[in-house]
Scaffold this motif. Sequence first.
Motif: not given
Length: 338
Positions: A22, A25, A51, A54-55, A161, A163-164, A253, A272, A275-276
Motif C-alpha cells: 500500500v 503507491q 490491491i 485498486r491503484m 495512498p 485505493l479505488s 478495501v 489498507v 488508503a480506503a
Amino acid sequence: MPEAAPGERILVVGPSWVGDMVMAQSLFKTLKARQPGAWIGVVAPAWSRPILERMAEVDEVAPLEVGHGEFGWATRRRLAAELRGRFDRALVLPRSWKSALVPFLARIPRRTGFTGEQRYALLNDRRRLDKSVLDQTVKRFVALGLPASEAAGGDFALPRPELSRDEANLERLRETLGLSSRPAIAMMPGAEYGPAKQWPLAYFRELAEALVAEGHEVRVMGGPKDAEAGEMIAKGLEGAHNLCGRTRLGDAVDLLADCRQAVTNDSGLMHVAAAAGTRVQAIYGSSSPDYTPPLTDNAEIHYLALACSPCFERTCPLGHTNCLNHLPPARLLRAIRG
C-alpha cells in the motif's frame, strides 16, 4: 502482452507485505506525477494483485509465484524472459539479493536500489541508505524514484495512498455477509509480525460490546489465521460479524471504505484502511508510529512510548507487553466517540 504506452517504461519490484505494498503507491504516484505518460509495471506476489488493481497508477502486474522464503530460480528466470526488452528502468524496493534478480536477468538497462546483501553486480544505480534521513519506509520507496541528488536530503513530497472503491462489490458483500445499515466500525486484531504488536483480544471484545450497545455494527476483519481471534471478539454478540478468512483482499478495501472508523494494530490492514479513506484508530506496541505511520491525516495514534518502546521484537523481551496491556478499551472508546 500489454500495448506499450508513450514515455518511460518503469518496472518496480514490489515488497512482500500488505502494508508495504500500500505504501508503495506513494512511489507510483510520484512517478506518474513526474511522467504522466510513463508505463508502470509491478513485480509482486500474486496475492497483492487485488490491491495493485485498486491503484490507478499501476498499468501492469507481473505476478511472481514464489513462496515466502523460497528462492524460485526457475520461476524468476521465466518471468525475466517474459519482461526482457520491455522496460527502460527498474526500481527494486526490497533490499534482498534475490529481489534484484528479475530486473538483472531481464537485462533492464538501468536498475536502481539500495545497497545490501552483496547485490552490487545486480544493480547499476546503487544508492546508499541513510536511515537517519530516510527514516520511514514510505520515504525509502519514494526516494528510489527520484534523482539521487534530490532524494539525499529527504525533503520531498510523499503522496498519500488512495485505493479505488467498487460500490457494486460492496453491495454484493453486504448481502452475502448479512451486514446491516448501521454505522460500522472495523476491528483488525491481527498482525503478521507477532504478539508484541497485537492489542489483547479481551480488550477488542470489551470495546466491541460497548460499540454494539451504542448502535454500531462491528466488523472483525483479517485473514484465515485470524478467524479464531475474530470468533473470540464476535461470538454471541448481536451486531458483530467475524469476517476473518471470509473475504478477499480486494473485498477488504470496499468493506473498510464503508466503515466509519477502524480499530487496528500496526498491520497491513491498517494501511489498507487509511488508503480506503477510513478514520483509523492505530494501536502501536513493539513498533513505532514514526517509522510506519498510517499515511492519512484522518488517524489517531495510540502509543505509550514506554522506556522499553519501541523494541521491534515479535514477542515482548520483558514478558509483560505493557506497551499494549496499559492501553485500556475505554481510551479507544473515547477516541471513537470523538
